[in-house]
Design an enzyme around this catalytic site. Structure first.
Site, PDB file in Angstrom:
ATOM      1  N   HIS A  42       0.846  -1.195   0.000  1.00 57.26           N
ATOM      2  CA  HIS A  42       0.000   0.000   0.000  1.00 57.26           C
ATOM      3  C   HIS A  42       0.882   1.245   0.000  1.00 57.26           C
ATOM      4  CE1 HIS A  42      -3.618   2.253   0.310  1.00 57.26           C
ATOM      5  NE2 HIS A  42      -3.348   2.736   1.511  1.00 57.26           N
ATOM      6  N   HIS A  54      -3.884   8.906   0.841  1.00 58.62           N
ATOM      7  CA  HIS A  54      -3.738   7.641   0.135  1.00 58.62           C
ATOM      8  C   HIS A  54      -5.066   7.226  -0.482  1.00 58.62           C
ATOM      9  CE1 HIS A  54      -5.173   5.105   3.760  1.00 58.62           C
ATOM     10  NE2 HIS A  54      -5.222   6.362   4.136  1.00 58.62           N
ATOM     11  N   CYS A 143      -3.793   2.448  -5.590  1.00 56.04           N
ATOM     12  CA  CYS A 143      -3.033   3.375  -4.750  1.00 56.04           C
ATOM     13  C   CYS A 143      -1.658   3.677  -5.326  1.00 56.04           C
ATOM     14  CB  CYS A 143      -2.899   2.811  -3.334  1.00 56.04           C
ATOM     15  SG  CYS A 143      -2.030   1.217  -3.240  1.00 56.04           S
TER      16      CYS A 143
END
Length: 213
Positions: A42, A54, A143
């Site tokens: 991530h 994010h 992401c």
């Protein structure tokens, strides 16, 4: 309402209890932060003052308008269900909530990407400008695409590329062409449908996979 309460109970039960502390002095505005989470990595952009922007899938906005509930840390269950429903947003969380107990890599992608990073303030401005709901795609806009655009000016994902390369190696292999031909023959024999058309289709598909391998 019952569905929301049920899911809230499920999410709360699975939430990590570990409250890791992070040294905020290590992060500068515009830094690209990277953490391992579930089956993937991530990414986020540090905005300063213990804030990380994010892009993250989250099922809750699709089933409730309770902003206080949505603002809480996104658990793995909320995230995975968001992936399946393609519900996501670019949001701001604390470093601890973003990292979810994992170790954080700082600007690791600078060593991977051939494009030099933009100025930190410009990176953060881009990240802030894109806050809000987005159309999510596991392969085409996740992401990593988000942070790569913010920091390097190009929306690419090395995770997606590696995944597609692996799938291609599995699907378009000589073994796959053999198995396709064998399955085609077995299918025709079991259903007693050996015709010029079925033979041609089996041969054509097997040949295409063979040539692509």
């Amino acid at each position: 309402m019952f569905l929301y309460q049920l899911l809230s109970f499920f999410f709360a039960a699975s939430k990590k209890e570990e409250d890791s502390s992070y040294d905020l002095s290590l992060y500068k505005r515009g830094d690209l932060l990277e953490v391992p989470r579930t089956l993937f990595t991530h990414f986020g952009i540090y905005l300063g003052d213990n804030r990380v922007a994010h892009l993250i899938p989250d099922i809750l906005p699709a089933i409730t308008k309770d902003k206080s509930a949505i603002a809480k840390m996104v658990t793995n269950n909320r995230l995975l269900m968001g992936v399946l429903t393609k519900v996501a947003s670019v949001r701001v969380d604390s470093v601890a909530d973003f990292a979810y107990g994992s170790d954080i890599l700082i600007n690791h992608m600078d060593k991977v990407c051939s494009q030099p990073p933009l100025d930190g303030d410009e990176v953060a401005r881009r990240a802030e400008k894109l806050l809000g709901s987005v159309t999510y795609s596991l392969l085409w806009y996740n992401c990593e695409h988000y942070v790569m655009y913010c920091r390097y000016g190009m929306a690419i994902s090395y995770q997606t590329y590696q995944f597609c390369t692996t799938v291609r190696k599995i699907v378009f292999s000589r073994t796959s062409s053999y198995l396709t031909a064998l399955c085609g023959v077995c299918f025709m024999l079991c259903l007693s449908c050996v015709t010029p058309l079925t033979v041609l289709l089996t041969a054509l598909i097997s040949f295409t996979i063979w040539m692509a391998s």
